[in-house]
Design an enzyme around this catalytic site. Sequence first.
Site, PDB file in Angstrom:
ATOM      1  CG  ASP A   5      78.184 -25.165  22.739  1.00 45.82           C
ATOM      2  OD1 ASP A   5      79.132 -24.438  22.386  1.00 45.82           O
ATOM      3  OD2 ASP A   5      78.214 -26.407  22.680  1.00 45.82           O
TER       4      ASP A   5
ATOM      5  CG  ASP B 240      83.099 -26.248  13.960  1.00 41.69           C
ATOM      6  OD1 ASP B 240      83.695 -26.365  15.045  1.00 41.69           O
ATOM      7  OD2 ASP B 240      82.175 -25.441  13.767  1.00 41.69           O
TER       8      ASP B 240
END
Lengths: 200, 251
Positions: free
Chosen positions: B11, B130
């Site tokens: 990330d 998500d």
Amino acid sequence: MDVVIIDYGVGNVKSIEFALNRLGVQALLTQDADTIKAAKRVILPGVGEASSAMKNLETCELHRVIPNLKQPVLGICLGMQLMCNYTDEGQTKGLKLFNTDVKQFPNSLKVPQMGWNTINNLKTNLFKGIKPNEYMYLVHSYYAPICSETIAQTTYGFPYASALQKNNFYGVQFHPERSGHAGEQILKNFLELPEANCKP
Amino acid sequence: MLTKRIIPCLDIKNGRTVKGVNFVDLKDAGDPIVLAKKYAQLGADELVFLDISATLEGRSTWLQTVLEIAKEINIPFTVGGGVRSVADVNMLLQSGADKVAINSAAIKNPELISLLAKKFGKQCIVIAIDAKPINGIWKVHLAGGTKATDLDLFDWAKTVENLGAGEILFTSMAHDGTKKGFANKALAALSETVNIPIIASGGAGSVADFITVFKSGKADAALAASVFHFNTIQINQLKQMLHQHEIPVRL
């Protein structure tokens, strides 16, 4: 230029270029017919959809150039599939260099096959120094069935041809440029193929 | 035999690898290029690189960082974060990405999936989802998990498969960063719902969590970040353990 990568607007040509760089080889990305004809080695890459990729080759007139090449040619992934007679994807006629038709994996399997699988029954110097059951990275929804031109097999539900060869034309379904050190060895072998293997 | 994949996730925010808990409270975890090389050497099967601030800040992914990583590593490489158009995908592939992960833009404009699949092939289109349960129903979230939608996880997964997604990267927001195991029940149900590969994400804390996600969660791949970044689990040792538990892995 010793090595050219045919640039016909498909997929991740950069990762092939970078893999060759790691081997100390500078390759040229081109769609110029004369440059391709003059190269010592030609790579036909491809990530994408068959009918639009074939259309791109035709737009550049390369569908006439590639079959007449005399130097070693390596098709990768979709590049290999376009070198076959025909592919079910987009009902696309190929370059007819390998005498087989590309088919879609059945829905009993997860499609696309994505990930690392083994190659075996290895033939030709393309696989020099590669041990049987070496892992290669594959990502594809269509496959070439086993035929007389098969030089490597992989099993996904059933065995299929993960590499093909006829005369100076080689095709691999897997991505040597993304298959670790063994993949780099296969690219190196392609660059070092003896001339005797290259005659049509 | 096709093997199960172990995928470290980088990330990225402002050029550094970061890691948070439940999508917030970010900590620095190092230089992405150094980590990418290390993971490739340790036997990672693939890398995922997510520019987590891209969608929120409305800017394109750092093509230069993508290019630098692509030059260094010899394993496949997925890039996501702020990918909205054919032009975005084209630029990422030209920078050396092998696959592209799309999240918010696919929710806002589902037709983008079929457009991209037609142009680049479905195999390079990863749809990132998500989700977390709201009143017992798994709801899809967008913009880095900041906005809830009305979409049901399983309906959305089926939709993206039909539109041409090649793979689903499912992150359980409820599990992400908790190190208490993956969302195995939802993952197994997802595997029953669609016929494309599923990457499990969110909750990896121990080797046992990985064994369970492949055996009970039926995942095709497992993605994790902090356990690898902070050396809780070494990828080469993890794969040896999976092999001992008869899970097919590339050694």
